[in-house]
Design a protein around this motif. Sequence first.
Motif, PDB file in Angstrom:
ATOM      1  N   GLU A  89       0.812  -1.224   0.000  1.00  0.00           N
ATOM      2  CA  GLU A  89       0.000   0.000   0.000  1.00  0.00           C
ATOM      3  C   GLU A  89       0.843   1.271   0.000  1.00  0.00           C
ATOM      4  N   ASP A  90       2.144   1.159   0.126  1.00  0.00           N
ATOM      5  CA  ASP A  90       3.031   2.320  -0.006  1.00  0.00           C
ATOM      6  C   ASP A  90       3.328   2.632  -1.470  1.00  0.00           C
ATOM      7  N   THR A  91       2.890   1.768  -2.371  1.00  0.00           N
ATOM      8  CA  THR A  91       3.122   1.983  -3.796  1.00  0.00           C
ATOM      9  C   THR A  91       2.455   3.271  -4.260  1.00  0.00           C
ATOM     10  N   ALA A  92       3.245   4.149  -4.859  1.00  0.00           N
ATOM     11  CA  ALA A  92       2.744   5.452  -5.305  1.00  0.00           C
ATOM     12  C   ALA A  92       3.882   6.203  -5.985  1.00  0.00           C
ATOM     13  N   VAL A  93       3.529   7.319  -6.595  1.00  0.00           N
ATOM     14  CA  VAL A  93       4.535   8.290  -7.008  1.00  0.00           C
ATOM     15  C   VAL A  93       4.763   9.217  -5.822  1.00  0.00           C
ATOM     16  N   TYR A  94       6.009   9.374  -5.441  1.00  0.00           N
ATOM     17  CA  TYR A  94       6.373  10.202  -4.296  1.00  0.00           C
ATOM     18  C   TYR A  94       6.935  11.533  -4.800  1.00  0.00           C
ATOM     19  N   TYR A  95       6.438  12.600  -4.213  1.00  0.00           N
ATOM     20  CA  TYR A  95       6.847  13.949  -4.597  1.00  0.00           C
ATOM     21  C   TYR A  95       7.419  14.672  -3.384  1.00  0.00           C
ATOM     22  N   CYS A  96       8.423  15.486  -3.610  1.00  0.00           N
ATOM     23  CA  CYS A  96       8.813  16.425  -2.572  1.00  0.00           C
ATOM     24  C   CYS A  96       8.317  17.810  -2.959  1.00  0.00           C
ATOM     25  N   ALA A  97       8.082  18.629  -1.957  1.00  0.00           N
ATOM     26  CA  ALA A  97       7.543  19.960  -2.186  1.00  0.00           C
ATOM     27  C   ALA A  97       8.052  20.893  -1.104  1.00  0.00           C
ATOM     28  N   ALA A  98       8.093  22.173  -1.416  1.00  0.00           N
ATOM     29  CA  ALA A  98       8.624  23.163  -0.481  1.00  0.00           C
ATOM     30  C   ALA A  98       7.588  24.238  -0.205  1.00  0.00           C
ATOM     31  N   VAL A  99       7.492  24.634   1.054  1.00  0.00           N
ATOM     32  CA  VAL A  99       6.607  25.717   1.460  1.00  0.00           C
ATOM     33  C   VAL A  99       7.387  26.681   2.336  1.00  0.00           C
ATOM     34  N   LEU A 100       7.191  27.973   2.103  1.00  0.00           N
ATOM     35  CA  LEU A 100       7.864  28.991   2.907  1.00  0.00           C
ATOM     36  C   LEU A 100       7.332  28.949   4.328  1.00  0.00           C
ATOM     37  N   GLY A 101       8.245  28.843   5.291  1.00  0.00           N
ATOM     38  CA  GLY A 101       7.834  28.786   6.679  1.00  0.00           C
ATOM     39  C   GLY A 101       7.780  27.361   7.194  1.00  0.00           C
ATOM     40  N   PRO A 102       6.914  27.117   8.196  1.00  0.00           N
ATOM     41  CA  PRO A 102       6.863  25.790   8.797  1.00  0.00           C
ATOM     42  C   PRO A 102       6.034  24.811   7.985  1.00  0.00           C
ATOM     43  N   CYS A 103       6.091  23.549   8.385  1.00  0.00           N
ATOM     44  CA  CYS A 103       5.253  22.532   7.741  1.00  0.00           C
ATOM     45  C   CYS A 103       3.773  22.876   7.957  1.00  0.00           C
ATOM     46  N   LEU A 104       2.983  22.558   6.963  1.00  0.00           N
ATOM     47  CA  LEU A 104       1.534  22.698   7.061  1.00  0.00           C
ATOM     48  C   LEU A 104       0.968  21.325   7.398  1.00  0.00           C
ATOM     49  N   VAL A 105       0.371  21.217   8.579  1.00  0.00           N
ATOM     50  CA  VAL A 105      -0.066  19.900   9.033  1.00  0.00           C
ATOM     51  C   VAL A 105      -1.442  19.971   9.662  1.00  0.00           C
TER      52      VAL A 105
END
Length: 128
Positions: A89-105
């Motif tokens: 179930e971990d099968t996927a396309v994995y992307y990295c991305a950047a956001v200014l400031g802290p993580c959005l969670v």
Amino acid sequence: EVQFEESGGGLVQAGGSLRLSCAASGFTFDDYAIGWFRQAPGKEHEGVSCISSSDGNTYYADSVKGRFTISSDNAKNTVYLQMNSLKPEDTAVYYCAAVLGPCLVAGTRPLPYDYDYWGQGTQVTVSS
């Protein structure tokens, strides 16, 4: 010009490991949080993990806690995602991305919204 160089994806058997790398350039790395997201066929983007470059805070989706580890080498402008005990179930396309400031969670789950820059993705396939 903002660029991401993602690498480390591939085919692995269930229970195996992979390490993804995301090398970034074209922006001030220390000012940004870097997240990893994935998208399986027919599904929406899912937040996997995020690290805030400024303070090193890390966040993980419940589905990967205890199996995945995110880390950052600010000298190399590179973020890593060590993935152990992989499941089909971990099968996927994995992307990295950047956001200014802290993580959005939401709680500890990274949200795939409002990120400024996205990589092209790397395929991870886990066979059963």
